[in-house]
Design a protein around this motif. Structure first.
Motif, PDB file in Angstrom:
ATOM      1  N   LEU A  32       0.856  -1.256  -0.082  1.00 48.81           N
ATOM      2  CA  LEU A  32      -0.008  -0.040   0.057  1.00 48.81           C
ATOM      3  C   LEU A  32       0.776   1.264   0.062  1.00 48.81           C
ATOM      4  O   LEU A  32       0.496   2.161  -0.796  1.00 48.81           O
ATOM      5  N   MET A  33       2.004   1.322   0.760  1.00 41.90           N
ATOM      6  CA  MET A  33       2.803   2.336   0.905  1.00 41.90           C
ATOM      7  C   MET A  33       3.417   2.703  -0.441  1.00 41.90           C
ATOM      8  O   MET A  33       3.587   3.751  -1.030  1.00 41.90           O
ATOM      9  N   VAL A  34       3.959   1.765  -1.192  1.00 44.71           N
ATOM     10  CA  VAL A  34       4.461   1.712  -2.769  1.00 44.71           C
ATOM     11  C   VAL A  34       3.335   2.083  -3.513  1.00 44.71           C
ATOM     12  O   VAL A  34       3.834   3.234  -4.439  1.00 44.71           O
ATOM     13  N   ARG A  35       2.237   1.939  -3.406  1.00 41.00           N
ATOM     14  CA  ARG A  35       1.127   2.424  -4.481  1.00 41.00           C
ATOM     15  C   ARG A  35       0.900   3.712  -4.077  1.00 41.00           C
ATOM     16  O   ARG A  35       0.981   4.657  -5.076  1.00 41.00           O
ATOM     17  N   VAL A  36       0.785   4.159  -2.994  1.00 34.85           N
ATOM     18  CA  VAL A  36       0.444   5.497  -2.700  1.00 34.85           C
ATOM     19  C   VAL A  36       1.787   6.371  -3.107  1.00 34.85           C
ATOM     20  O   VAL A  36       1.435   7.629  -3.610  1.00 34.85           O
ATOM     21  N   SER A  37       2.730   6.043  -2.615  1.00 32.54           N
ATOM     22  CA  SER A  37       3.912   7.069  -3.042  1.00 32.54           C
ATOM     23  C   SER A  37       3.876   7.092  -4.414  1.00 32.54           C
ATOM     24  O   SER A  37       4.150   8.131  -5.143  1.00 32.54           O
TER      25      SER A  37
END
Length: 379
Positions: A95-100
């Motif tokens: 999720l963090m990779v997708r958001v960034s």
């Protein structure tokens, strides 16, 4: 009956809450995107729906799986908790990779739409954005892997000894990964030093191509014949290379003709003007034709034609060469270079006779001199 209903209620409730949160987030992003179409962030964030649902569902199950009171949970509770913790860490990292990635890409598209008049800056930002995404993904992946390892009790036990030897391991790892670290810092230098960008036309090792991909460790160049040249990014910081896109994409194409000394230069200029005016690859800036050199057998005629980019320069170069040679062959064939052959010139007859008389006189003089020596009396 209660042993069957409890797991269904816990699992079904977690799935229902997860689907509702995913639907609500998607609906909210749709509404915000419709109200603010100039901000592409909300449209990019919609791609985070799946990792968000996985994270929420795993978090709900991690907090409520004990309430199922199922036999498999009582027998394998620690293992199930360990598995859910690993999945939760992986889903959170996803999720963090997708958001960034959504934030960075939305910033890039917003910049590209406002700076469409400057393709060089757009390519530079695109290169920087790509490397930023890879750096963030690498950092998040390393942190997630470390967090997953720390969930194992044995790893926490040996953590103290690992920290004690971290200095030595760091030195050893630095020496062993010297080339990798060099490429990593070279990639960051390329991204923020504006040396080469994605989409630039470059010449490396005598190969002409377009930069197709830049990673933290290697760079890929797509050649004109659709080959891929992969090389470490440190190559571009240690060796010289040609970047045809830096400072502007406009190019000047050069066509050379080796012709006879009788070539009609003025008529060639007129023909070149007609060719470039009809060519869609000519950008209309400039053209000329001059004699740049001469040899005993030919002259060197150079034609210069400007073009919008390297592709148009190659096209107009081939077009001018083909049409000019065809025109010379059809209308002025004498202007094309030829190999002149002729029989050797004969000496005049008078010179031959005089040479023959001189040879006869010299021979007679030598004969008379020898005869006098023989007739001289000896003492």
């Amino acid at each position: 009956m209660e042993d069957v209903l409890r797991p269904l209620i816990v699992i079904g409730g977690s799935l229902a809450i997860t689907l509702f949160i995913g639907w609500a987030a998607d609906w909210l992003l749709r509404r915000v995107d419709a109200r603010h179409p100039e901000t592409p962030l909300w449209g990019h964030l919609r791609r985070c729906r799946l990792p968000l649902q996985v994270t929420v569902c795993t978090a709900l199950l991690s907090g409520s799986y004990d309430e199922t009171r199922a036999r498999v949970v009582r027998e394998h509770g620690p293992a199930i908790g360990q598995l859910l913790a690993l999945v939760l860490i992986a889903a959170t990292a996803w999720l963090m990779v997708r958001v960034s990635s959504a934030v960075v890409e939305s910033s890039y598209f917003r910049y590209a739409s406002s700076s469409a008049h400057d393709p060089a800056r757009v390519r530079r930002v695109r290169t920087q954005v790509t490397l930023i995404q890879r750096v963030v993904a690498a950092i998040v992946g390393v942190v997630a892997a470390a967090a997953m390892l720390l969930t194992f009790p044995t790893m926490r036990t040996v953590g103290t000894s690992m920290l004690a030897s971290a200095g030595i391991l760091g030195v050893v790892a630095g020496v062993a990964a010297q080339s990798t670290l060099g490429n990593l810092f070279a990639g960051l230098q390329i991204a923020f030093g504006d040396m080469v960008r994605i989409g630039d036309t470059v010449v490396v090792d005598g190969e002409w191509g377009t930069v197709e991909e830049i990673t933290l460790t290697f760079l890929s160049v797509r050649t004109w014949d659709e080959r891929r040249i992969t090389m470490p990014v440190s190559y571009f910081t240690n060796k010289p290379f040609e970047n045809w896109s830096r400072g502007g994409a406009q190019k000047t194409a050069t066509v050379l003709f080796h012709l006879d000394h009788t070539a009609p230069i003025e008529e060639m200029r007129e023909q070149l003007r007609e060719i470039v005016q009809k060519s869609p690859a000519w950008d209309g800036r400039d053209w000329n034709l001059v004699v740049t050199d001469t040899t005993p057998s030919t002259i060197l005629v150079r034609a210069l034609i400007t073009a919008r980019d390297s592709d148009d320069a190659w096209t107009v170069r081939c077009e001018v060469r083909e049409k000019m040679i065809t025109w010379l062959r059809d209308t002025h064939p004498y202007a094309l270079p030829r190999i002149a052959t002729a029989p050797a010139a004969q000496a005049p007859q008078a010179l031959l006779e005089g040479e023959h008389r001189r040879e006869h006189h010299d021979h007679f003089a030598r004969f008379e001199d020898g005869r006098r020596k023989d007739a001289r009396p000896s003492r």
